[in-house]
Design a protein around this motif. Structure first.
Motif, short mmCIF file in Angstrom:
data_model
loop_
_atom_site.label_atom_id
_atom_site.label_comp_id
_atom_site.label_asym_id
_atom_site.label_seq_id
_atom_site.Cartn_x
_atom_site.Cartn_y
_atom_site.Cartn_z
N PRO A 86 0.81 -1.23 0.00
CA PRO A 86 0.00 0.00 0.00
C PRO A 86 0.84 1.27 0.00
CG PRO A 86 -0.90 -1.60 1.54
CD PRO A 86 0.40 -2.16 1.06
N ALA A 87 1.95 1.28 0.72
CA ALA A 87 2.77 2.50 0.77
C ALA A 87 3.30 2.86 -0.61
CB ALA A 87 3.93 2.30 1.75
N ILE A 88 3.76 1.86 -1.37
CA ILE A 88 4.30 2.13 -2.70
C ILE A 88 3.18 2.44 -3.68
CG2 ILE A 88 5.65 1.17 -4.60
CD1 ILE A 88 7.17 -0.51 -2.59
N GLY A 89 2.07 1.70 -3.59
CA GLY A 89 0.96 1.93 -4.50
C GLY A 89 0.39 3.33 -4.39
N ARG A 90 0.29 3.84 -3.17
CA ARG A 90 -0.24 5.20 -2.97
C ARG A 90 0.73 6.23 -3.56
NH1 ARG A 90 -4.02 7.26 0.78
NH2 ARG A 90 -4.41 9.43 0.22
N ALA A 91 2.01 6.00 -3.36
CA ALA A 91 3.00 6.93 -3.92
C ALA A 91 2.99 6.91 -5.45
CB ALA A 91 4.39 6.58 -3.39
N MET A 92 2.78 5.73 -6.04
CA MET A 92 2.72 5.63 -7.49
C MET A 92 1.54 6.43 -8.05
SD MET A 92 5.06 3.66 -9.01
CE MET A 92 6.33 2.47 -8.58
#
Length: 358
Positions: A124-130
Motif C-alpha cells: 500500500p505504501a508504494i501503490g499510494r506513492a505511485m
C-alpha cells in the motif's frame, strides 16, 4: 694634333661581369618528408593528437623544400600530412567518447510505458506513492528553436475538481537559477505545461505558486478529472534519522513511475537568501527526470521533494531532497493537512498445503 695626343683606354684587370657558376641542386629523398611519414605512423599507437600535428608541420616543410628542386619525397610528405590529419581527428573522437563514458544506445521512451497491472498487489505504501506521482512536461516556444523537458511532481491535495501538485521550480521554469536578486519573479515559461497521471492522458496545468528566496519549489494546479485521484499522505511531525529506510518515486529519463529504494545518508542545511532549509541526502537513485518527485518513508508518507543529484561521472549514490517540513514553513497556498487515511493491509499470497512429497 688631337689624334696624336689621344691615349688608349686601360684594360681592366678582370672582367666587370664574371659568370656565376650555380651549384647543382641536391638530389635524393627529402629526409624531412620521410620523418613526417614516420611521425604520423608513430602517432597511431601513441598520442596522435600531438604527433599528428608534428607530422602535418614536417610534411608541409618538406613539400616547400621539394618544390623547385631535384629531391624526391613528395609522396612521403603527402602521406605524412594525410595520416597526421587522421591521427588528430581519430584521437579527438576517441578522447571525446572516453570522457563521455562511451556511446550508449538511445532509449525510445515511448516504448517503455508502465504496465498498469503493476498497481495491483503492490504494498500500500508504494501503490499510494505511485498514484500520487505525476509526469510534468513543459514545451517552450520561445525563440526560433524552442525546447522541452520533463520532470516529476506529487499530488498533495485534491478539492473541487482540481489537484495541487508540488514540484521543483526548475521543472516548470527552465530559465530558473538560484539568483536571489530575481528569485521572486514569476516564471516566464512562454509555452505550455502539462501533467500526466498513471495510466491517464496528459492535461494542461498552470503554475500556482513559486517559493521565495530562490528555493527550488513550486505548486502547480491541474484539473482532477478522474474520481480516483489520490494525494500523497504527509505529516507535519515527520521524524527523520540517518539510516532510515526511504524510497523515491519519479520519472528518471522519462521512464515514468520508477521506484528507487534507499536510506537517509545525512540531514543537511542550505542557505537560500535569508532562509535556511533542511535537505535530505539519500542514496536512493536520483536521476534527471526525478526532479520534483517524492521521497517517502517506509510507511509511504511524503518526507521530501527530490531536487538535486551529483554528476554520475564523479560519484554515485548522492541524491538530495528538500525536506517536506521546509516547504510547510513557507506556508504555500492551498495546502491543507490531509485527514489520516489508514493504508490497506497488503494481501498475502495463499499458503501452500503441506505435503510429504519432496
Amino acid at each position: 694634333d688631337e689624334l696624336a695626343a689621344a691615349r688608349p683606354l686601360a684594360t681592366p684587370a678582370r672582367p666587370m661581369f664574371a659568370p656565376v657558376l650555380l651549384e647543382p641542386a641536391p638530389s635524393g629523398t627529402s629526409r624531412t618528408a620521410v620523418a613526417s611519414l614516420i611521425v604520423a605512423v608513430a602517432g597511431i599507437p601513441l598520442f596522435g593528437l600531438i604527433t599528428g600535428l608534428v607530422a602535418i608541420v614536417l610534411g608541409s616543410i618538406a613539400l616547400g623544400g621539394i618544390h623547385g628542386s631535384r629531391r624526391r619525397g613528395t609522396g612521403f610528405a603527402l602521406g605524412g600530412i594525410l595520416l597526421g590529419i587522421v591521427d588528430v581527428v581519430g584521437w579527438l573522437v576517441f578522447l571525446t567518447l572516453a570522457l563521455r563514458g562511451g556511446v550508449m544506445p538511445r532509449i525510445d521512451l515511448a516504448d517503455f510505458e508502465p504496465d498498469e497491472s503493476v498497481l495491483e498487489g503492490l504494498p500500500p505504501a508504494i501503490g499510494r506513492a505511485m498514484r500520487a506521482n505525476v509526469l510534468v512536461e513543459w514545451t517552450s516556444n520561445r525563440g526560433m528553436i524552442g525546447g522541452s523537458g520533463i520532470g516529476s511532481g506529487v499530488v498533495v491535495g485534491v478539492a473541487d475538481g482540481r489537484m495541487i501538485i508540488v514540484t521543483n521550480r526548475h521543472v516548470v521554469d527552465p530559465e530558473f537559477t538560484a539568483d536571489y536578486s530575481a528569485a521572486n519573479e514569476r516564471p516566464k515559461l512562454g509555452g505550455t505545461l502539462e501533467v500526466k497521471l498513471f495510466g491517464q492522458a496528459s492535461r494542461p496545468a498552470r503554475v500556482l505558486w513559486i517559493a521565495p528566496d530562490g528555493i527550488d519549489l513550486a505548486l502547480v494546479d491541474a484539473p482532477a478529472i478522474e474520481a480516483d485521484v489520490r494525494a500523497a499522505p504527509w505529516r507535519t511531525d515527520s521524524r527523520l534519522t540517518v539510516g532510515m529506510e526511504v524510497f523515491a518515486v519519479g520519472n528518471p529519463c522519462g521512464l515514468g513511475w520508477t521506484h528507487s529504494p534507499g536510506v537517509i545518508s545525512q540531514l543537511r542545511r542550505q542557505t537560500c537568501g535569508s532562509r535556511r532549509i533542511r535537505v535530505i541526502q539519500t542514496n536512493a537513485a536520483i536521476n534527471p527526470g526525478n526532479s520534483g518527485g517524492g521521497l517517502y518513508d517506509k510507511d509511504g508518507n511524503l518526507i521530501g521533494i527530490n531536487t538535486w543529484t551529483n554528476d554520475k561521472r564523479i560519484s554515485e549514490g548522492l541524491g538530495f531532497a528538500i525536506a517536506w517540513e521546509s516547504l510547510l514553513e513557507l506556508n504555500p497556498p492551498g495546502l491543507k493537512t490531509p485527514e489520516p487515511e489508514p493504508l490497506e493491509p497488503q494481501k498475502e499470497p495463499p499458503a501452500e498445503e503441506a505435503t510429504d512429497r519432496p
